[in-house]
Design an enzyme around this catalytic site. Sequence first.
Site, PDB file in Angstrom:
ATOM      1  N   GLU A   1      -7.425 -20.962 -16.079  1.00  0.00           N
ATOM      2  CA  GLU A   1      -7.774 -21.606 -14.812  1.00  0.00           C
ATOM      3  C   GLU A   1      -8.915 -22.550 -15.162  1.00  0.00           C
ATOM      4  O   GLU A   1      -9.982 -22.097 -15.592  1.00  0.00           O
ATOM      5  CB  GLU A   1      -8.233 -20.611 -13.757  1.00  0.00           C
ATOM      6  CG  GLU A   1      -8.511 -21.320 -12.447  1.00  0.00           C
ATOM      7  CD  GLU A   1      -9.564 -20.641 -11.588  1.00  0.00           C
ATOM      8  OE1 GLU A   1     -10.429 -19.950 -12.135  1.00  0.00           O
ATOM      9  OE2 GLU A   1      -9.493 -20.791 -10.371  1.00  0.00           O
TER      10      GLU A   1
ATOM     11  N   HIS B   1      -4.342 -17.181  -4.687  1.00  0.00           N
ATOM     12  CA  HIS B   1      -5.196 -16.336  -3.841  1.00  0.00           C
ATOM     13  C   HIS B   1      -6.458 -17.044  -3.375  1.00  0.00           C
ATOM     14  O   HIS B   1      -7.235 -16.484  -2.588  1.00  0.00           O
ATOM     15  CB  HIS B   1      -5.560 -15.067  -4.616  1.00  0.00           C
ATOM     16  CG  HIS B   1      -6.375 -15.385  -5.835  1.00  0.00           C
ATOM     17  ND1 HIS B   1      -5.860 -16.083  -6.926  1.00  0.00           N
ATOM     18  CD2 HIS B   1      -7.668 -15.168  -6.111  1.00  0.00           C
ATOM     19  CE1 HIS B   1      -6.808 -16.260  -7.820  1.00  0.00           C
ATOM     20  NE2 HIS B   1      -7.917 -15.714  -7.363  1.00  0.00           N
ATOM     21  N   ASP B   2      -6.676 -18.267  -3.904  1.00  0.00           N
ATOM     22  CA  ASP B   2      -7.871 -19.024  -3.501  1.00  0.00           C
ATOM     23  C   ASP B   2      -7.538 -20.170  -2.556  1.00  0.00           C
ATOM     24  O   ASP B   2      -8.451 -20.821  -2.042  1.00  0.00           O
ATOM     25  CB  ASP B   2      -8.536 -19.671  -4.735  1.00  0.00           C
ATOM     26  CG  ASP B   2      -9.179 -18.675  -5.655  1.00  0.00           C
ATOM     27  OD1 ASP B   2      -9.258 -18.967  -6.862  1.00  0.00           O
ATOM     28  OD2 ASP B   2      -9.590 -17.605  -5.159  1.00  0.00           O
TER      29      ASP B   2
ATOM     30  N   ASP C   1       0.848  -1.202   0.000  1.00  0.00           N
ATOM     31  CA  ASP C   1       0.000   0.000   0.000  1.00  0.00           C
ATOM     32  C   ASP C   1       0.879   1.245   0.000  1.00  0.00           C
ATOM     33  O   ASP C   1       1.694   1.437   0.905  1.00  0.00           O
ATOM     34  CB  ASP C   1      -0.898  -0.030   1.255  1.00  0.00           C
ATOM     35  CG  ASP C   1      -1.643   1.291   1.459  1.00  0.00           C
ATOM     36  OD1 ASP C   1      -2.007   1.598   2.609  1.00  0.00           O
ATOM     37  OD2 ASP C   1      -1.838   2.023   0.454  1.00  0.00           O
TER      38      ASP C   1
ATOM     39  N   ASP D   1      -1.832  -1.305  -3.760  1.00  0.00           N
ATOM     40  CA  ASP D   1      -2.147  -0.557  -4.984  1.00  0.00           C
ATOM     41  C   ASP D   1      -1.006  -0.660  -6.007  1.00  0.00           C
ATOM     42  O   ASP D   1       0.045  -1.233  -5.712  1.00  0.00           O
ATOM     43  CB  ASP D   1      -2.434   0.903  -4.647  1.00  0.00           C
ATOM     44  CG  ASP D   1      -1.381   1.475  -3.699  1.00  0.00           C
ATOM     45  OD1 ASP D   1      -1.754   1.975  -2.620  1.00  0.00           O
ATOM     46  OD2 ASP D   1      -0.189   1.349  -4.010  1.00  0.00           O
TER      47      ASP D   1
ATOM     48  N   ASN E   1      -0.360   4.518  -0.319  1.00  0.00           N
ATOM     49  CA  ASN E   1      -1.004   5.790   0.118  1.00  0.00           C
ATOM     50  C   ASN E   1      -1.769   5.626   1.434  1.00  0.00           C
ATOM     51  O   ASN E   1      -2.709   6.353   1.707  1.00  0.00           O
ATOM     52  CB  ASN E   1      -1.947   6.292  -0.986  1.00  0.00           C
ATOM     53  CG  ASN E   1      -3.082   5.297  -1.229  1.00  0.00           C
ATOM     54  OD1 ASN E   1      -3.036   4.156  -0.748  1.00  0.00           O
ATOM     55  ND2 ASN E   1      -4.102   5.727  -1.938  1.00  0.00           N
TER      56      ASN E   1
ATOM     57  N   ASP F   1      -4.027   3.870   2.700  1.00  0.00           N
ATOM     58  CA  ASP F   1      -5.479   3.630   2.897  1.00  0.00           C
ATOM     59  C   ASP F   1      -5.734   2.174   3.284  1.00  0.00           C
ATOM     60  O   ASP F   1      -6.868   1.730   3.325  1.00  0.00           O
ATOM     61  CB  ASP F   1      -6.263   4.013   1.627  1.00  0.00           C
ATOM     62  CG  ASP F   1      -5.904   3.115   0.439  1.00  0.00           C
ATOM     63  OD1 ASP F   1      -6.544   3.248  -0.625  1.00  0.00           O
ATOM     64  OD2 ASP F   1      -4.986   2.277   0.583  1.00  0.00           O
TER      65      ASP F   1
ATOM     66  N   ASP G   1      -5.278 -10.607 -15.400  1.00  0.00           N
ATOM     67  CA  ASP G   1      -6.288 -11.625 -15.099  1.00  0.00           C
ATOM     68  C   ASP G   1      -7.526 -11.312 -15.954  1.00  0.00           C
ATOM     69  O   ASP G   1      -8.083 -10.208 -15.853  1.00  0.00           O
ATOM     70  CB  ASP G   1      -6.653 -11.558 -13.604  1.00  0.00           C
ATOM     71  CG  ASP G   1      -7.060 -12.925 -13.061  1.00  0.00           C
ATOM     72  OD1 ASP G   1      -6.551 -13.320 -11.992  1.00  0.00           O
ATOM     73  OD2 ASP G   1      -7.873 -13.603 -13.723  1.00  0.00           O
TER      74      ASP G   1
ATOM     75  N   ASP H   1      -9.680 -16.651 -16.115  1.00  0.00           N
ATOM     76  CA  ASP H   1     -10.450 -17.121 -14.958  1.00  0.00           C
ATOM     77  C   ASP H   1     -11.538 -18.126 -15.380  1.00  0.00           C
ATOM     78  O   ASP H   1     -12.306 -17.848 -16.307  1.00  0.00           O
ATOM     79  CB  ASP H   1     -11.126 -15.886 -14.338  1.00  0.00           C
ATOM     80  CG  ASP H   1     -11.764 -16.160 -13.013  1.00  0.00           C
ATOM     81  OD1 ASP H   1     -11.037 -16.608 -12.114  1.00  0.00           O
ATOM     82  OD2 ASP H   1     -12.976 -15.957 -12.877  1.00  0.00           O
TER      83      ASP H   1
HETATM   84  O1  ISL Z   1     -11.802 -21.854  -4.577  1.00  0.00           O
HETATM   85  C1  ISL Z   1     -11.419 -22.577  -5.439  1.00  0.00           C
HETATM   86  C2  ISL Z   1     -10.202 -23.394  -5.347  1.00  0.00           C
HETATM   87  O2  ISL Z   1     -10.578 -24.718  -5.096  1.00  0.00           O
HETATM   88  C3  ISL Z   1     -12.194 -22.736  -6.696  1.00  0.00           C
HETATM   89  O3  ISL Z   1     -13.448 -23.353  -6.522  1.00  0.00           O
HETATM   90  C4  ISL Z   1     -12.425 -21.349  -7.281  1.00  0.00           C
HETATM   91  O4  ISL Z   1     -13.478 -20.665  -6.657  1.00  0.00           O
HETATM   92  C5  ISL Z   1     -12.781 -21.530  -8.731  1.00  0.00           C
HETATM   93  O5  ISL Z   1     -11.704 -22.221  -9.277  1.00  0.00           O
HETATM   94  C6  ISL Z   1     -12.901 -20.197  -9.435  1.00  0.00           C
HETATM   95  O6  ISL Z   1     -11.900 -19.297  -9.011  1.00  0.00           O
HETATM   96  C7  ISL Z   1     -11.783 -18.136  -9.823  1.00  0.00           C
HETATM   97  O7  ISL Z   1     -13.060 -17.584 -10.123  1.00  0.00           O
HETATM   98  C8  ISL Z   1     -13.813 -17.056  -9.031  1.00  0.00           C
HETATM   99  C9  ISL Z   1     -12.991 -16.180  -8.090  1.00  0.00           C
HETATM  100  O8  ISL Z   1     -13.716 -16.031  -6.877  1.00  0.00           O
HETATM  101  C10 ISL Z   1     -11.646 -16.820  -7.768  1.00  0.00           C
HETATM  102  O9  ISL Z   1     -10.861 -15.953  -6.966  1.00  0.00           O
HETATM  103  C11 ISL Z   1     -10.961 -17.096  -9.078  1.00  0.00           C
HETATM  104  O10 ISL Z   1      -9.643 -17.626  -8.853  1.00  0.00           O
HETATM  105  C12 ISL Z   1     -14.929 -16.248  -9.647  1.00  0.00           C
HETATM  106  O11 ISL Z   1     -14.356 -15.304 -10.534  1.00  0.00           O
HETATM  107 CA    CA Z   2      -3.480   2.018  -1.186  1.00  0.00          CA
END
Ligand code: ISL
Ligand code: CA
Length: 536
Positions: free
Chosen positions: A245, A314-315, A22, A30, A24, A26, A99, A192
């Site tokens: 993905e 991130h998931d 970050d 960013d 700034n 907040d 993405d 995605d």
């Molecule tokens: O969470 C998961 C890992 O097992 C998956 O079910 C995931 O939610 C799925 O693969 C889809 O993920 C992608 O699309 C989603 C978004 O929430 C996720 O962050 C993204 O990686 C909807 O856009």
């Molecule tokens: Ca920021």
Amino acid sequence: MENTKLWQKGIVYQIYPRSFMDSNSDGIGDIQGIISKLDYLKVLGVDIIWLSPVYKSPNDDNGYDISDYMNINPEFGTMKDMDELIEKANQKGLRILMDLVINHTSDEHKWFIESQNPESEYRDYYIWKDKPNNWSGFFSGTTWEKKGDQYYLHLFSVKQPDLNWKNPKVMEEIQKVMHFWLKKGIYGFRCDVINIIYKSSLEDGKKSLILTGSEHYHSQEGCHKILKTLRTKVMDRYDAFTVGETVLVSTKQANDLILPERQELNMVFAFEHMETDQINNKWFKTKFKPNKFMKTISKWQEEAYWNANYLGNHDQPRSVSRFGDDQDYRVESAKMLAALNLTLKGTPYIFEGEEIGMTNGDFKSMDEYRDIESHRIYKLLKKFMIPKKIRFKMIQKTSRDNARTPMQWNKNGGFTQGEPWLKVNHNTNFINVEDSIEDPNSIYNYYRKLIDIRKNKNILINGSFKRLNTKNNIFIFSRYTKKGSVITVLNMSKKYKKCPIKLNGDILLSNYDRQDLSDIKLKPFEAIIIRKEGAL
Ligand code: ISL
Ligand code: CA
């Protein structure tokens, strides 16, 4: 055939912009924050930076609900900042991967706002029906929301209406978006949930525990046609690549998406290895089974044309907490997992913080979580009368927020001067970049050495894969060409183990200070990378 493209021989580093840096105060990461860390990434040795979405979004799903593909979320900065990031990254020999979320938009996208008028030309940009079918959603619950006289489809949250890919106008619009970004000099897209975008029919699905109805949209022929068009009409005009993905794909379905002659994607993220510690649904975790994990990885290495190798994103929960040991052997097991990920065949993906062994979050109550999926699942578990303590434990183990805690730059966090949008893990006082850079034995410095080996050993970029041992929690595999081989030996357990294979050769890298290979007992989470003359 030699792999010479950057996306074949380079290393990708995923940034979740909200949590990276970050600039700034907040409390939200960013683009200027990312720019300030480009040299850090250059020194680490990565080549490509995958940015989770930075487009305009109401953040219902933290940016995976896009309301304007050609505008930047003001929380992250301006288009000028984005142009600066692309330019400065390219100057430093770092490439930007964006993405591309085209299965759905935000319900605040102007297309969807217009689409709510049945007479509008935008009506058919989305999927409308007189009455819902029985499909279940990715975030649990229903997938149809009534608006006016009809219902619209949303496989994810109610604020993420699915686009109608049967409509050629949608194809036209998305091609414009792709050209817009590629012309700015980005190096391609992470696509995605790209293998579910085409819905062949809206019929009821066969009742199933997960994703009832997916047989009508999973890896459909129509999806392949769309991907081929996007590839030939857009991607092939640029020096760029795509990584899809792809949920629930087999190696065969993956190859149908990535074989060169298919002219669709360059590679895909598969999930099979990420499902070796659960009973059919990620929220019902079991003990991690290294043997099943290594057999799955080996199968994908042997059968997939190319792999996007990853252990976290991130998931997903943090890899050291999930596949290693974030208590007694955090450093050793994080290094062992790095050795795995960076000596496999395919493109390695590192998730922000993996290079310093960041662990799952230390959340103490549900109100500390921000992830929409976690809150929906918690409500559902409550409905099923799962006791509070158990359902909270399930969230703690699997919530996507485990991976989204702010990057730990120094003892005090260093991510923001303000109030962070998501709680910083208290262990930043001993798990942080600053200390890691100083400590020659840190996970960070091990990654730097490993990345250097990876990028300068042709065998690791072009060599074949051969599994040598996938039992007793010991994973041994070889990468080889006719000129020689590199053997990776991994003890994926905290027990001392006799090595099942006699080893010889030169030790390229050890996560202990092992000097020789004579009659070895593998230490807990030991990783040894060995160079041998001659193909194995
Ligand atoms: O969470 C998961 C890992 O097992 C998956 O079910 C995931 O939610 C799925 O693969 C889809 O993920 C992608 O699309 C989603 C978004 O929430 C996720 O962050 C993204 O990686 C909807 O856009
Ligand atoms: Ca920021």
